[in-house]
Design a protein around this motif. Structure first.
Motif, PDB file in Angstrom:
ATOM      1  N   GLU A  89       0.852  -1.190   0.000  1.00  0.00           N
ATOM      2  CA  GLU A  89       0.000   0.000   0.000  1.00  0.00           C
ATOM      3  C   GLU A  89       0.889   1.241   0.000  1.00  0.00           C
ATOM      4  N   THR A  90       0.588   2.168  -0.885  1.00  0.00           N
ATOM      5  CA  THR A  90       1.372   3.393  -0.999  1.00  0.00           C
ATOM      6  C   THR A  90       0.546   4.582  -0.529  1.00  0.00           C
ATOM      7  N   VAL A  91       1.177   5.462   0.250  1.00  0.00           N
ATOM      8  CA  VAL A  91       0.554   6.734   0.592  1.00  0.00           C
ATOM      9  C   VAL A  91       0.903   7.719  -0.515  1.00  0.00           C
ATOM     10  N   ARG A  92      -0.085   8.130  -1.265  1.00  0.00           N
ATOM     11  CA  ARG A  92       0.135   9.017  -2.394  1.00  0.00           C
ATOM     12  C   ARG A  92       0.488  10.433  -1.914  1.00  0.00           C
ATOM     13  N   PRO A  93       1.135  11.215  -2.775  1.00  0.00           N
ATOM     14  CA  PRO A  93       1.494  12.591  -2.390  1.00  0.00           C
ATOM     15  C   PRO A  93       0.304  13.414  -1.921  1.00  0.00           C
ATOM     16  N   GLU A  94      -0.890  13.102  -2.468  1.00  0.00           N
ATOM     17  CA  GLU A  94      -2.092  13.850  -2.062  1.00  0.00           C
ATOM     18  C   GLU A  94      -2.615  13.413  -0.704  1.00  0.00           C
ATOM     19  N   GLY A  95      -2.030  12.341  -0.127  1.00  0.00           N
ATOM     20  CA  GLY A  95      -2.405  11.901   1.207  1.00  0.00           C
ATOM     21  C   GLY A  95      -3.301  10.679   1.256  1.00  0.00           C
ATOM     22  N   TRP A  96      -3.855  10.247   0.125  1.00  0.00           N
ATOM     23  CA  TRP A  96      -4.719   9.067   0.136  1.00  0.00           C
ATOM     24  C   TRP A  96      -3.887   7.814  -0.110  1.00  0.00           C
ATOM     25  N   ARG A  97      -4.420   6.675   0.311  1.00  0.00           N
ATOM     26  CA  ARG A  97      -3.704   5.403   0.236  1.00  0.00           C
ATOM     27  C   ARG A  97      -4.255   4.555  -0.910  1.00  0.00           C
ATOM     28  N   ALA A  98      -3.363   3.795  -1.526  1.00  0.00           N
ATOM     29  CA  ALA A  98      -3.779   2.901  -2.601  1.00  0.00           C
ATOM     30  C   ALA A  98      -3.025   1.591  -2.481  1.00  0.00           C
ATOM     31  N   GLU A  99      -3.758   0.480  -2.543  1.00  0.00           N
ATOM     32  CA  GLU A  99      -3.122  -0.829  -2.636  1.00  0.00           C
ATOM     33  C   GLU A  99      -2.742  -1.014  -4.105  1.00  0.00           C
ATOM     34  N   ASP A 100      -1.520  -0.610  -4.432  1.00  0.00           N
ATOM     35  CA  ASP A 100      -1.157  -0.451  -5.833  1.00  0.00           C
ATOM     36  C   ASP A 100      -0.070  -1.403  -6.325  1.00  0.00           C
ATOM     37  N   ARG A 101       0.429  -2.297  -5.456  1.00  0.00           N
ATOM     38  CA  ARG A 101       1.417  -3.275  -5.899  1.00  0.00           C
ATOM     39  C   ARG A 101       1.085  -4.637  -5.296  1.00  0.00           C
ATOM     40  N   VAL A 102       1.077  -5.651  -6.122  1.00  0.00           N
ATOM     41  CA  VAL A 102       0.752  -6.994  -5.650  1.00  0.00           C
ATOM     42  C   VAL A 102       1.733  -7.996  -6.247  1.00  0.00           C
ATOM     43  N   LEU A 103       1.938  -9.072  -5.522  1.00  0.00           N
ATOM     44  CA  LEU A 103       2.797 -10.160  -5.985  1.00  0.00           C
ATOM     45  C   LEU A 103       2.086 -11.481  -5.707  1.00  0.00           C
ATOM     46  N   ALA A 104       2.047 -12.348  -6.704  1.00  0.00           N
ATOM     47  CA  ALA A 104       1.433 -13.665  -6.557  1.00  0.00           C
ATOM     48  C   ALA A 104       2.447 -14.731  -6.944  1.00  0.00           C
ATOM     49  N   VAL A 105       2.515 -15.791  -6.154  1.00  0.00           N
ATOM     50  CA  VAL A 105       3.385 -16.932  -6.442  1.00  0.00           C
ATOM     51  C   VAL A 105       2.499 -18.158  -6.627  1.00  0.00           C
ATOM     52  N   VAL A 106       2.707 -18.874  -7.721  1.00  0.00           N
ATOM     53  CA  VAL A 106       1.885 -20.035  -8.045  1.00  0.00           C
ATOM     54  C   VAL A 106       2.783 -21.171  -8.523  1.00  0.00           C
ATOM     55  N   GLU A 107       2.161 -22.320  -8.744  1.00  0.00           N
ATOM     56  CA  GLU A 107       2.847 -23.417  -9.423  1.00  0.00           C
ATOM     57  C   GLU A 107       1.989 -23.857 -10.599  1.00  0.00           C
ATOM     58  N   HIS A 108       2.575 -23.790 -11.795  1.00  0.00           N
ATOM     59  CA  HIS A 108       1.947 -24.376 -12.979  1.00  0.00           C
ATOM     60  C   HIS A 108       2.385 -25.833 -13.040  1.00  0.00           C
ATOM     61  N   ARG A 109       1.449 -26.728 -13.308  1.00  0.00           N
ATOM     62  CA  ARG A 109       1.802 -28.141 -13.359  1.00  0.00           C
ATOM     63  C   ARG A 109       0.967 -28.855 -14.418  1.00  0.00           C
ATOM     64  N   GLY A 110       1.567 -29.882 -14.995  1.00  0.00           N
ATOM     65  CA  GLY A 110       0.866 -30.630 -16.026  1.00  0.00           C
ATOM     66  C   GLY A 110       1.640 -31.875 -16.413  1.00  0.00           C
ATOM     67  N   VAL A 111       1.170 -32.535 -17.452  1.00  0.00           N
ATOM     68  CA  VAL A 111       1.800 -33.751 -17.960  1.00  0.00           C
ATOM     69  C   VAL A 111       1.994 -33.586 -19.460  1.00  0.00           C
ATOM     70  N   ASP A 112       3.206 -33.842 -19.944  1.00  0.00           N
ATOM     71  CA  ASP A 112       3.502 -33.742 -21.367  1.00  0.00           C
ATOM     72  C   ASP A 112       2.789 -34.875 -22.107  1.00  0.00           C
ATOM     73  N   PRO A 113       1.915 -34.575 -23.064  1.00  0.00           N
ATOM     74  CA  PRO A 113       1.155 -35.629 -23.750  1.00  0.00           C
ATOM     75  C   PRO A 113       2.021 -36.531 -24.632  1.00  0.00           C
ATOM     76  N   ARG A 114       3.190 -36.060 -25.025  1.00  0.00           N
ATOM     77  CA  ARG A 114       4.054 -36.869 -25.897  1.00  0.00           C
ATOM     78  C   ARG A 114       4.861 -37.898 -25.109  1.00  0.00           C
ATOM     79  N   SER A 115       5.471 -37.462 -24.004  1.00  0.00           N
ATOM     80  CA  SER A 115       6.349 -38.353 -23.238  1.00  0.00           C
ATOM     81  C   SER A 115       5.690 -38.934 -22.000  1.00  0.00           C
ATOM     82  N   GLY A 116       4.575 -38.319 -21.569  1.00  0.00           N
ATOM     83  CA  GLY A 116       3.941 -38.744 -20.325  1.00  0.00           C
ATOM     84  C   GLY A 116       4.650 -38.219 -19.088  1.00  0.00           C
TER      85      GLY A 116
END
Length: 378
Positions: free
Chosen positions: A212-239
């Motif tokens: 959350e950043t306090v803007r120069p005008e004095g108001w606050r904004a939740e303006d930066r986010v970070l997400a961590v995930v895991e992509h997972r799957g199975v290769d159809p060619r090799s299994g």
């Protein structure tokens, strides 16, 4: 001939009108706004866009008010371009009145609510599409074909950095999570869906954080986010099973509306870099002298009908388009044309169905709930 109405003629709603105006057999019947002169402006811009292309137009009704009503005269499609909190209400109403739906992302704040809208669409046997423009972007489609053909090996890592403009005023609905759902819901769903569309498989939420950043005008904004995930799957060619950790960063802090986005995907036999939140350039590095990319890129280039610049230097490929705005409009137009084709051929699937959007929204909501630590920056 197909007719449509627009709910939400704000800046993006008017951009949709400019994108679909070149479709010859599409007629705008009405525009609905909550107030102000946005409906008047939208109708004027639509008329000018049609005239500039020598296309005919009919009178367009302008509707203003807080209610959900619109003319009883049936239309084939309703475009819903409101803030996220209102999207499922209008989408469901349109479906119940017999219209197909072109729905701006994320489609709802609650994935359960979006699934309910999808159920209504199935019961009414009406097509509904979410405006996931990346699925209709030619460079995203090219990378997806390369991955499906196994030309880069298995996925190993995903890293997305989105540095966007923070010029929206304090009371804009974007900053209100009760209306937008927050950055990961309103904006992040685009990228969660894009990468899953490219790689296939599933995505598992791991961690979220918000600053959350306090803007120069004095108001606050939740303006930066970070997400961590895991992509997972199975290769159809090799299994073979694969797992690729992914990180997604969004920061709405740049001056004005400045923006820069890069999405990197690392594979066991090379890596790819996608430039732009509307992808405009794709760079490919391969670990093999001849991985056979020509067999994918050639047919793709022939099928797009667009003038892509393709440059190869040894193991490095660059594919790019000169005008991002044109790409953006083409993607929206392709999304509408996809919906119209499904409307004309009942049962034909659309490329971005509501069920897929609900998966991306479910992930975004889960990560937003994980982002319970707020770091305030003065």
């Amino acid at each position: 001939m197909a007719s449509f109405g627009l709910v939400g003629p704000g800046a993006f709603g008017r951009f949709v009108l400019s994108a679909v105006a070149p479709i010859p057999d599409l007629r705008l019947r009405w525009v609905k706004s909550r107030g102000g002169d946005s409906a008047e402006q939208a109708v004027a811009e639509w008329g000018e866009a049609r005239r500039s292309r020598g296309l005919s137009q009919d009178p367009v009704q302008k509707i203003t008010g807080e209610g959900t009503g619109w003319p009883e005269e049936p239309v084939d499609v309703v475009v819903v371009a409101t803030p996220p909190d209102l999207q499922p209400v209008y989408a469901e109403q349109a479906l119940r009145q017999g219209a197909a739906v072109f729905l701006e992302k994320p489609g709802a704040l609650d994935p359960k609510r979006l699934k309910e809208v999808a159920l209504v669409a199935r019961m009414r046997e009406l097509p509904a599409v979410v405006d996931f423009v990346m699925r209709y972007n030619p460079l995203v489609e090219l990378l997806r074909r390369i991955v499906e053909a196994g030309k880069m090996g298995l996925p190993e890592r995903v890293q997305m950095e989105n540095w966007a403009g923070g010029g929206m005023p304090e009371h804009h609905w974007f900053w209100d999570p009760r209306r937008s759902g927050g950055i990961l819901v309103e904006h992040g769903v685009h990228f969660f869906d894009m990468v899953r569309y490219i790689l296939g498989g599933e995505v598992v939420p791991i961690h979220g954080a918000v600053w959350e950043t306090v803007r120069p005008e004095g108001w606050r904004a939740e303006d930066r986010v970070l997400a961590v995930v895991e992509h997972r799957g199975v290769d159809p060619r090799s299994g073979r099973a694969w797992r690729a950790p992914g990180s997604y960063y969004h920061g709405f802090t740049r001056p004005g509306n400045g923006e820069r986005t890069q999405t990197g995907l690392v594979f066991t036999e090379g890596y790819a870099l996608v430039h732009g939140w509307i992808p405009e350039k794709l760079e490919l590095w391969t670990d093999r002298d001849d991985p056979g990319l020509e067999s994918v890129i050639g047919p793709w280039a022939a099928s797009t009908g667009a003038q892509a610049e393709i440059v190869r230097q040894g193991r490095v490929w660059q594919v790019s388009f000169p005008d991002r705005q044109v790409l953006y409009q083409q993607a929206i137009r392709s999304c509408m044309e996809d919906l119209l084709a499904s409307l004309q051929s009942p049962g034909r699937p659309v490329r971005a169905p509501l069920e897929e959007a609900a998966q991306a929204l479910e992930l975004a909501v889960s990560l937003t709930r994980l982002a319970d630590t707020r770091h305030t920056v003065a």
